[in-house]
Motif scaffolding. Structure first.
Motif, short mmCIF file in Angstrom:
data_model
loop_
_atom_site.label_atom_id
_atom_site.label_comp_id
_atom_site.label_asym_id
_atom_site.label_seq_id
_atom_site.Cartn_x
_atom_site.Cartn_y
_atom_site.Cartn_z
N LEU A 149 -0.77 18.60 0.59
CA LEU A 149 0.51 19.12 0.08
C LEU A 149 1.67 18.65 0.96
CD1 LEU A 149 2.34 21.04 -1.57
CD2 LEU A 149 1.53 22.92 -0.11
N ARG A 150 1.48 18.77 2.27
CA ARG A 150 2.57 18.36 3.18
C ARG A 150 2.92 16.88 2.98
NH1 ARG A 150 -0.26 21.76 7.12
NH2 ARG A 150 0.90 23.72 7.23
N ARG B 129 9.28 26.94 2.43
CA ARG B 129 10.71 27.08 2.79
C ARG B 129 11.08 28.55 2.77
NH1 ARG B 129 12.72 22.03 -1.02
NH2 ARG B 129 11.36 20.56 0.03
N SER C 28 8.00 12.94 -1.35
CA SER C 28 9.09 13.30 -2.26
C SER C 28 10.43 13.33 -1.51
CB SER C 28 8.76 14.67 -2.87
OG SER C 28 9.87 15.18 -3.52
N MET D 66 2.56 15.14 0.25
CA MET D 66 3.28 14.96 -1.02
C MET D 66 4.74 15.37 -0.87
SD MET D 66 1.01 13.53 -2.59
CE MET D 66 2.08 13.14 -3.95
N ALA D 67 4.96 16.48 -0.14
CA ALA D 67 6.33 16.94 0.07
C ALA D 67 7.11 15.91 0.88
CB ALA D 67 6.32 18.29 0.79
N ARG E 184 9.68 20.05 3.99
CA ARG E 184 8.62 21.07 3.85
C ARG E 184 8.27 21.27 2.37
NH1 ARG E 184 11.81 25.72 6.88
NH2 ARG E 184 13.40 24.70 5.60
N PRO E 185 7.03 21.63 2.09
CA PRO E 185 6.70 21.98 0.70
C PRO E 185 7.54 23.19 0.28
CG PRO E 185 4.71 21.80 2.06
CD PRO E 185 5.88 21.74 2.99
N PRO E 186 7.89 23.28 -1.01
CA PRO E 186 8.74 24.40 -1.44
C PRO E 186 8.18 25.74 -1.01
CG PRO E 186 8.46 22.82 -3.21
CD PRO E 186 7.61 22.33 -2.09
N SER E 187 6.86 25.93 -1.08
CA SER E 187 6.28 27.24 -0.75
C SER E 187 6.40 27.58 0.74
CB SER E 187 4.81 27.28 -1.17
OG SER E 187 4.13 26.19 -0.60
#
Ligand code: NAD
Length: 386
Positions: free
Chosen positions: A357-358, A385, A364, A360-361, A380-383
């Motif tokens: 996930l990290r 923040r 992006s 991919m973030a 950071r991944p949205p979750s």
């Protein structure tokens, strides 16, 4: 390729070289570990065989039982690796050859020249393979050096410099440690310690690469630690069969040196230099030219080097071992769950979906930032923040 049956003698739990054989033999999937007499203690050997997945009826308490058991089978092992201490190599290797088995024997092959002559004669008579594990000749760039010399790129080889000098037996206070003492005990190791243990690797490399064999030598052995009767340092000069001179230094008291295996070959047309601790790069200097770095995996390497290159250019040669560690961690955690116990904490560092996930973030965010002339962007991944 059909899988071959493989057996081991020695290389038991906690041994130094056993795991390297199992990793090496297992890497390509050509060999199934089908039988073994792994330990000097029969019960420990049988138990260890079970942990390696060897069937009960092929987990032998000693090598004589293995010889008898395997000789009687239709699916007998195709290859036997002998990874026991030096003094046992001759007897075991000879017995298996005589009974029609192919053998890979650890070095030094025997304790005496007469025994070694006998092994060569026995192998010839049996028509079986008797290989000896000078494993460093398996490095792709060592094979490329050999191809360059054989192809005439160096011209006549004038000088060879080989070193296998480490510093791990240098502490006088440690000389009585049983794990070190036997290595300098003539009863267990024969008439030479450091030269027989490491020097012969360097000599084999020099011969392998140059295509020249030792004809005459002058040796200077010393025991830097006074309690040792055998040498812990040796400087040996050789006159080689093709006219080259080989200077070989081997030591176990060279503090600060690690594995310390290096090879340099100097010919009429140029010089080659390779270090085992940096195995992917071969340095080539044509006479009157600049030094060039030949990288393992480059497309124009010799066929011998290409065949031995297992990872693409730029990856370190040991990269599959890093993959193996991920698998080992996963196996430990899965087994721990099945056995309702906590896994070894050291096995819990494998990357997980969170790392995915990290990444991919970060991808992006990098794209977003690049599109905005490098603006600082939350990675950071949205979750995660606030
Ligand atoms: P070690 O003492 O760590 O292990 C030896 C293993 O053999 C142990 O498991 C022991 O129980 C077992 N063993 C001893 N006698 C046996 C017998 N009669 N039958 C069955 N098993 C027996 O030794 P090591 O450092 O692993 O060295 C083993 C051999 O490998 C030596 O000859 C050494 O010179 C060689 N070696 C080669 C390399 C290389 O690069 N090719 C590197 C290290 C060691």
């Amino acid at each position: 390729m059909a899988r071959l049956n493989w057996g081991m003698i020695g290389g038991g739990e906690g041994s130094q070289i056993g795991p390297a054989h199992r990793i090496g033999a297992g890497l390509d999937g050509h060999f199934t570990l089908a039988a073994g007499a792994f330990d000097v203690d029969p019960a420990k050997g049988v138990e260890f065989a079970g942990t390696l997945g060897v069937a009960e009826d092929r987990a032998y308490g000693d090598w004589r039982a293995m010889l008898e058991g395997e000789t009687a089978r239709d699916d007998r092992v195709d290859l036997v690796t002998v990874a026991t201490p030096n003094a046992t190599h001759y007897e075991i290797t000879k017995a298996f050859l005589e009974n029609g088995f192919n053998v890979l024997c650890e070095k030094p092959m025997t304790m005496t020249v007469a025994e070694a002559e006998d092994i060569v004669a026995t192998a010839r008579k049996s028509g079986r393979i008797c290989a000896v594990n000078y494993g460093y000749s398996g490095y792709p760039m060592v094979r490329h050096m050999r191809a360059m010399v054989a192809g005439g790129e160096l011209g006549r080889v004038r000088l060879i410099k080989a070193e296998f000098a480490h510093g791990f037996h240098a502490n006088a206070a440690d000389a009585d440690n049983p794990r070190i003492r036997w290595r300098y005990d003539p009863q267990q190791i024969g008439p030479s310690a450091q030269f027989a243990d490491c020097g012969i690797h360097a000599l084999h490399m020099a011969s392998f690469v140059s295509g020249q064999e030792a004809e005459e030598l002058s040796a200077d052995f010393v025991s830097c630690i006074a309690s040792r009767t055998l040498e812990d340092d040796a400087m040996v000069s050789f006159r080689m069969s093709g006219g080259a001179v080989l200077r070989l230094w081997t030591s176990s008291v060279a503090v600060g040196r690690m594995h310390g295996l290096t090879l340099q070959v100097f010919g009429e047309k140029g010089g080659l230099s390779w270090e085992q601790e940096h195995p992917n790069q071969l340095y080539w200097t044509p006479v009157d030219g600049r030094t060039q770095i030949i990288e393992r995996g480059a497309p124009d390497l010799s066929a011998a080097a290409q065949r031995a290159s297992r990872v693409t250019i730029g990856h370190a040669e040991g990269m599959p071992l890093a993959f193996a560690n991920i698998y080992a961690d996963l196996a430990e955690v899965i087994m721990a769950e099945k056995e309702s116990r906590s896994p070894d904490p050291a096995a819990t560092h494998y990357p997980t979906a969170l790392d995915g996930l990290r990444s991919m973030a970060a991808i992006s965010a990098a794209v977003e930032s690049a599109n905005k002339s490098g603006n600082w962007t939350d990675a950071r991944p949205p979750s995660f923040r606030g």
